[in-house]
Design a protein around this motif. Sequence first.
Motif, PDB file in Angstrom:
ATOM      1  N   ASP A  32     -46.100  10.092  37.095  1.00  0.00           N
ATOM      2  CA  ASP A  32     -45.149  10.508  37.389  1.00  0.00           C
ATOM      3  C   ASP A  32     -44.809  11.941  37.609  1.00  0.00           C
ATOM      4  N   ALA A  33     -44.355  12.580  36.917  1.00  0.00           N
ATOM      5  CA  ALA A  33     -44.083  14.415  37.114  1.00  0.00           C
ATOM      6  C   ALA A  33     -45.306  14.779  38.237  1.00  0.00           C
ATOM      7  N   THR A  34     -46.415  14.919  37.758  1.00  0.00           N
ATOM      8  CA  THR A  34     -47.177  14.505  38.191  1.00  0.00           C
ATOM      9  C   THR A  34     -47.224  15.008  39.582  1.00  0.00           C
ATOM     10  N   HIS A  35     -47.376  13.580  40.311  1.00  0.00           N
ATOM     11  CA  HIS A  35     -46.493  13.081  41.847  1.00  0.00           C
ATOM     12  C   HIS A  35     -46.071  14.735  42.619  1.00  0.00           C
ATOM     13  N   MET A  36     -44.792  13.863  41.277  1.00  0.00           N
ATOM     14  CA  MET A  36     -43.473  14.715  42.052  1.00  0.00           C
ATOM     15  C   MET A  36     -44.090  16.203  42.095  1.00  0.00           C
ATOM     16  N   CYS A  37     -44.238  16.761  41.156  1.00  0.00           N
ATOM     17  CA  CYS A  37     -44.001  17.808  40.954  1.00  0.00           C
ATOM     18  C   CYS A  37     -44.876  18.869  41.545  1.00  0.00           C
ATOM     19  N   LYS A  38     -46.099  17.998  42.605  1.00  0.00           N
ATOM     20  CA  LYS A  38     -47.032  18.961  43.356  1.00  0.00           C
ATOM     21  C   LYS A  38     -46.209  18.916  44.816  1.00  0.00           C
ATOM     22  N   GLU A  39     -45.064  17.760  45.274  1.00  0.00           N
ATOM     23  CA  GLU A  39     -44.768  17.873  46.294  1.00  0.00           C
ATOM     24  C   GLU A  39     -43.709  18.306  46.338  1.00  0.00           C
ATOM     25  N   GLN A  40     -42.881  18.569  45.045  1.00  0.00           N
ATOM     26  CA  GLN A  40     -41.385  19.703  45.276  1.00  0.00           C
ATOM     27  C   GLN A  40     -41.818  20.957  44.740  1.00  0.00           C
ATOM     28  N   LYS A  41     -43.430  21.374  44.801  1.00  0.00           N
ATOM     29  CA  LYS A  41     -43.746  22.020  44.154  1.00  0.00           C
ATOM     30  C   LYS A  41     -42.573  22.962  42.879  1.00  0.00           C
ATOM     31  N   MET A  42     -43.576  22.126  41.675  1.00  0.00           N
ATOM     32  CA  MET A  42     -42.052  22.629  40.900  1.00  0.00           C
ATOM     33  C   MET A  42     -43.424  22.924  39.410  1.00  0.00           C
ATOM     34  N   LYS A  43     -42.674  23.071  38.288  1.00  0.00           N
ATOM     35  CA  LYS A  43     -43.910  23.554  37.384  1.00  0.00           C
ATOM     36  C   LYS A  43     -42.924  22.343  36.192  1.00  0.00           C
ATOM     37  N   LYS A  59     -55.550  15.278  30.729  1.00  0.00           N
ATOM     38  CA  LYS A  59     -56.770  15.479  30.981  1.00  0.00           C
ATOM     39  C   LYS A  59     -56.822  13.550  32.136  1.00  0.00           C
ATOM     40  N   GLU A  60     -55.675  12.876  31.279  1.00  0.00           N
ATOM     41  CA  GLU A  60     -55.709  11.313  31.706  1.00  0.00           C
ATOM     42  C   GLU A  60     -55.499  11.380  33.017  1.00  0.00           C
ATOM     43  N   PHE A  61     -54.185  12.378  33.277  1.00  0.00           N
ATOM     44  CA  PHE A  61     -53.484  11.601  34.090  1.00  0.00           C
ATOM     45  C   PHE A  61     -52.802  13.002  35.450  1.00  0.00           C
ATOM     46  N   ALA A  62     -53.372  14.550  34.453  1.00  0.00           N
ATOM     47  CA  ALA A  62     -53.153  15.731  35.452  1.00  0.00           C
ATOM     48  C   ALA A  62     -54.372  16.521  36.078  1.00  0.00           C
ATOM     49  N   SER A  63     -55.029  15.180  35.260  1.00  0.00           N
ATOM     50  CA  SER A  63     -56.366  16.344  36.184  1.00  0.00           C
ATOM     51  C   SER A  63     -56.468  16.935  37.492  1.00  0.00           C
ATOM     52  N   ASP A  64     -55.453  16.340  39.113  1.00  0.00           N
ATOM     53  CA  ASP A  64     -55.954  16.833  39.451  1.00  0.00           C
ATOM     54  C   ASP A  64     -54.627  18.005  39.719  1.00  0.00           C
ATOM     55  N   ILE A  65     -53.702  18.645  38.863  1.00  0.00           N
ATOM     56  CA  ILE A  65     -53.518  19.770  38.806  1.00  0.00           C
ATOM     57  C   ILE A  65     -54.044  20.591  38.232  1.00  0.00           C
ATOM     58  N   LYS A  67     -55.382  21.893  33.869  1.00  0.00           N
ATOM     59  CA  LYS A  67     -54.825  21.780  32.628  1.00  0.00           C
ATOM     60  C   LYS A  67     -54.216  23.825  32.426  1.00  0.00           C
ATOM     61  N   ASN A  68     -55.226  24.767  32.949  1.00  0.00           N
ATOM     62  CA  ASN A  68     -54.185  25.801  33.044  1.00  0.00           C
ATOM     63  C   ASN A  68     -52.585  25.832  33.483  1.00  0.00           C
ATOM     64  N   ASP A  69     -52.825  24.820  34.381  1.00  0.00           N
ATOM     65  CA  ASP A  69     -51.113  25.045  35.036  1.00  0.00           C
ATOM     66  C   ASP A  69     -50.062  23.770  34.739  1.00  0.00           C
ATOM     67  N   ILE A  70     -50.323  23.620  33.450  1.00  0.00           N
ATOM     68  CA  ILE A  70     -49.629  22.668  32.540  1.00  0.00           C
ATOM     69  C   ILE A  70     -49.164  22.941  31.326  1.00  0.00           C
ATOM     70  N   PRO A  71     -48.410  24.303  30.621  1.00  0.00           N
ATOM     71  CA  PRO A  71     -48.658  24.202  29.769  1.00  0.00           C
ATOM     72  C   PRO A  71     -48.626  23.261  28.565  1.00  0.00           C
ATOM     73  N   VAL A  72     -48.904  23.010  27.550  1.00  0.00           N
ATOM     74  CA  VAL A  72     -48.756  22.419  26.447  1.00  0.00           C
ATOM     75  C   VAL A  72     -48.353  22.571  25.162  1.00  0.00           C
ATOM     76  N   ILE A  73     -47.491  22.011  24.754  1.00  0.00           N
ATOM     77  CA  ILE A  73     -46.583  22.827  23.318  1.00  0.00           C
ATOM     78  C   ILE A  73     -46.166  21.652  22.311  1.00  0.00           C
ATOM     79  N   VAL A  74     -46.377  22.585  21.295  1.00  0.00           N
ATOM     80  CA  VAL A  74     -46.882  21.390  20.028  1.00  0.00           C
ATOM     81  C   VAL A  74     -45.097  22.008  19.634  1.00  0.00           C
ATOM     82  N   ALA A  75     -44.670  20.720  18.668  1.00  0.00           N
ATOM     83  CA  ALA A  75     -43.060  21.007  18.649  1.00  0.00           C
ATOM     84  C   ALA A  75     -43.055  19.453  17.652  1.00  0.00           C
ATOM     85  N   ASP A  76     -42.335  19.381  16.542  1.00  0.00           N
ATOM     86  CA  ASP A  76     -42.228  18.519  15.817  1.00  0.00           C
ATOM     87  C   ASP A  76     -40.426  18.084  15.458  1.00  0.00           C
TER      88      ASP A  76
END
Length: 313
Positions: A32-43, A59-65, A67-76
């Motif tokens: 859902d965030a993928t669609h909303m952020c594209k429409e609202q120009k959010m990151k 890759k599965e849910f946000a491939s149209d945006i 990979k380089n435009d969605i930061p991936v953060i490792v946190a535990d």
Amino acid sequence: MDYRIMARLQDNRLDMIIFGATGYTGKYVVKDATHMCKEQKMKFGIAGRRRQALDAVVKEFASDIGKNDIPVIVADIKDEESLKKMAERAKVLINCCGPYRFYGEPVIKACIATCTHYVDVTAEEEFMERMQLEYNHAAQKAGIYMVNACGVVCVPSDLGIIFTQQKFEGEINAVEVYVKVWPTDTEKSPCINYTTWESLIYNLAYPNELQELYAKLYPTKLPELTPKLESRGMLHRSDVSEGWSVPYLTFADRPASLRTQRFLYDNYKKRPAQVQVYLTLKSFEFLKGAITGINLLCMSRTAWGRNLLLRVC
């Protein structure tokens, strides 16, 4: 580092980070965030324990945006510093990592430390009340919002009641909410995921905890409301929902709505509405549901019962 100063001066924070993005609920939020952020120009970014699994979600849910435009953060959850580093990169952190009774508090503490707004999808009443009791003043001091229960379990009934109060010409004394669940497709899928199942079991396990929290959170009682909304009992036939209905006791629909009503009364002196929530079942499902509910309630009160219930899911 003074995060309050940093938060006001820093414009390059992501609009939101989804923590627990590889889980059952987290994947839906990413979609859902993928669609909303594209429409609202959010990151937005995603976070979790395993980078490989996070990359797979992108890759599965946000491939149209991309990979380089969605930061991936490792946190535990077990690494406090990693949680702070994650939270300081977001304006809003969406926490999808449950059960919140066990894993929610460290994330809230990280958000307070970094002046980051916090949102989750919990339906665990004990967690919500305890976090409000222990961290409300700290959140106010940090200038942030902590918003619980922003999921399908609580939002429809809570907002539905508010909408009714706004549109009704006069004061509303009582609202009865009927929750009716039906399948959306013919594919065989689990009716409940493991994390939700675990949350449900522990939500039923310690009823006395809630009474102690209520006494501390709300030392002043609400005014007596009349006429009193009486429960319709353990079973009744509803023409509204067109089925047999039972009190919906397992999740936080009613408690979340009552929290809102209490807030409006305490802060704006608005007359609170009395609320009852019922679950409607098909007639052939009722007997199975009743037996399951009784067994679940009894078994969740003991350690061996909880262990057994967690194994069968």
